[in-house]
Design an enzyme around this catalytic site. Structure first.
Site, short mmCIF file in Angstrom:
data_model
loop_
_atom_site.label_atom_id
_atom_site.label_comp_id
_atom_site.label_asym_id
_atom_site.label_seq_id
_atom_site.Cartn_x
_atom_site.Cartn_y
_atom_site.Cartn_z
N ASP A 74 -8.04 -4.57 -0.45
CA ASP A 74 -8.46 -5.25 -1.68
C ASP A 74 -8.16 -6.74 -1.65
OD1 ASP A 74 -9.38 -2.92 -3.09
OD2 ASP A 74 -7.30 -2.33 -3.32
N HIS A 107 0.85 -1.19 0.00
CA HIS A 107 0.00 0.00 0.00
C HIS A 107 0.89 1.24 0.00
CE1 HIS A 107 -2.90 3.03 1.52
NE2 HIS A 107 -3.79 2.28 0.89
#
Length: 450
Positions: A385, A326
């Site tokens: 996700d 991320h």
């Protein structure tokens, strides 16, 4: 005309005349992607809505820490634990918090839920004229069109006063699950030749329950399914002003345009595979693992296949392990942590624990493999996700709806950011682009051109 010209030749010309020497970006200290060389974001604004925290900077070096996400100063983990402990759905409470900056009391929450419920029905003729007419093969495009079409049904569409923008925001938040569900049903009918199901939203139900009710032919769902979808909506509702779609809202709103144009632009941003479409890539990658890994419990076999993916020898040859890593979070993404806990419960109920453990194994083994093969010591964690696609699959939700559901959640954050920009902005956003063509070119008469 387009079909009669050599598109391949013209494409080659376009490529030649648009390529920029990569060294120029370093020479002119260009912040590509609005990110500094150390990966931190370029500071372009201030916000009180969402706080995304994944590292600290100590003597100009990034130091990893456990991830933290706050909505209006409240830790999202505390928010989730609070409403789940009381056996309530939490998305509507989260929307209130994001829009108004404080938690509602019991009366305020009930009133707000009633207001949302009363605004879910679409205007007369909207479903037939704007959704069922010219159905789209991509629901995000249909969603953007529905948002823009809403302008025509608003007698005060251009007014950018806070009171009016709040009215528009509440209407859009209430109707997003209906836009998405009807867009999905239209696609199923007109593009997949399936029966058309159009259920009316129930004003007494919240966003998660209405969404499940509207997308399913029998309109049925379990309490656990609704709770898990509600959790996913809460965790996707906001993520600071720096994510691509929230930044889009700020940029477009700064031009003093209307709410519908700004929100439609954010929908277009979220549609991208690098933003809202990432969970689809994770789901497809896991299906590839399932097809090519014989023993889902064999760490060595799974590690070997992760290596193949990183070496661009497997899956889509991109070298990416989707759902891992991320831009901000380092040790952990708090959204992934919370979603994973609930996903395990649903996986056990639906007999999918083996697949859940495969996800967990890939999450656990990937950081070391990526670090070793790429020669980096960057701390990597699973992002939201990684598990959201698995959650939606367990809920029987088609991949076509993964990103639209993200939009159903994030409309709350977008509207909060639009209001914040209107109150605090005041200047149109206009960053600089340096022109690097230094040689002046002469205009050639038509008959002299080769």
């Amino acid at each position: 005309m387009v079909n009669s010209i050599d598109m391949q030749r013209l494409s080659a010309i376009i490529l030649k005349n648009n390529q920029i020497d990569p060294s120029f970006f370093s020479r002119y200290d260009v912040k590509r992607g609005l990110r500094n060389n150390d990966g931190t974001g370029v500071l372009v604004g201030l916000t009180q809505i969402g706080d995304v925290h994944g590292y600290i900077v100590d003597e100009k070096e990034k130091v990893p820490v456990e991830g933290r996400l706050r909505y209006r100063g409240i830790d999202v983990a505390d928010l989730v634990n609070g409403f789940q402990r009381e056996r309530r759905f939490g998305y509507e409470e989260t929307v209130y918090l994001l829009l108004f900056g404080q938690l509602p009391n019991e009366a305020e929450l009930e009133e707000f839920k009633t207001v949302l419920g009363s605004r879910r029905l679409l205007p007369d003729g909207f479903t037939e004229d704007m959704i069922l007419t010219a159905p789209s093969s991509n629901i995000m495009n249909k969603l953007a069109r529905s948002v823009l079409a809403s302008y025509s049904y608003d007698d005060n569409a251009e007014d950018s006063s806070i009171e009016n923008v709040l009215r528009q925001a509440v209407c859009l938040i209430a109707r997003f699950p209906v836009f998405v569900s009807y867009g999905f049903q239209a696609k199923q009918h007109y593009h997949a030749n399936k029966t058309l199901f159009i259920h009316s939203p129930d004003p007494k139900l919240g966003t998660a329950e209405n969404l499940l009710r509207l997308i399913r032919p029998d309109a049925k769902y379990t309490k656990l399914e609704a709770e898990l979808l509600d959790l996913a909506l809460v965790l996707h509702a906001e993520h600071g002003g720096g994510n691509n779609s929230a930044f889009t809202i700020h940029v477009v709103s700064s031009s003093d345009t209307d709410t519908y144009s700004a929100v439609a632009a954010a929908v277009g941003s979220l549609k991208g595979a690098k933003h809202g479409g990432a969970n689809i890539k994770v789901r497809e990658m896991i299906e590839d693992f399932k097809a090519n890994v014989g023993d889902w419990k064999d760490e060595e076999e799974i590690s070997t296949y992760i290596e193949k993916i990183v070496r661009k020898e497997a899956y889509d040859k991109s070298g990416l392990v989707y759902g891992m890593g991320h831009a901000v979070y380092t040790y952990s993404d708090p959204r992934a942590v919370l979603l994973k806990e609930k996903a395990r419960i649903l996986a056990q109920e639906k007999g999918l624990l083996e697949e859940f453990e495969l996800y967990h194994m890939i999450e656990r083994l990937s950081p070391a493999v990526i670090g070793r093969l790429k020669g980096v010591d960057k701390v990597i964690c699973a992002n939201v996700d990684f598990y959201s696609g698995f959650v939606y699959a367990m809920l029987g939700i088609p991949q076509d709806l993964y990103t639209p559901i993200f939009a159903v959640a994030r409309i709350a954050g977008w509207c909060a950011h639009r209001i914040e920009e209107i109150i605090n902005g005041g200047r149109i956003m206009r960053p600089a682009y340096k022109h690097i063509r230094t040689v002046q070119r002469e205009y050639l008469p038509l008959h002299e051109r080769v």
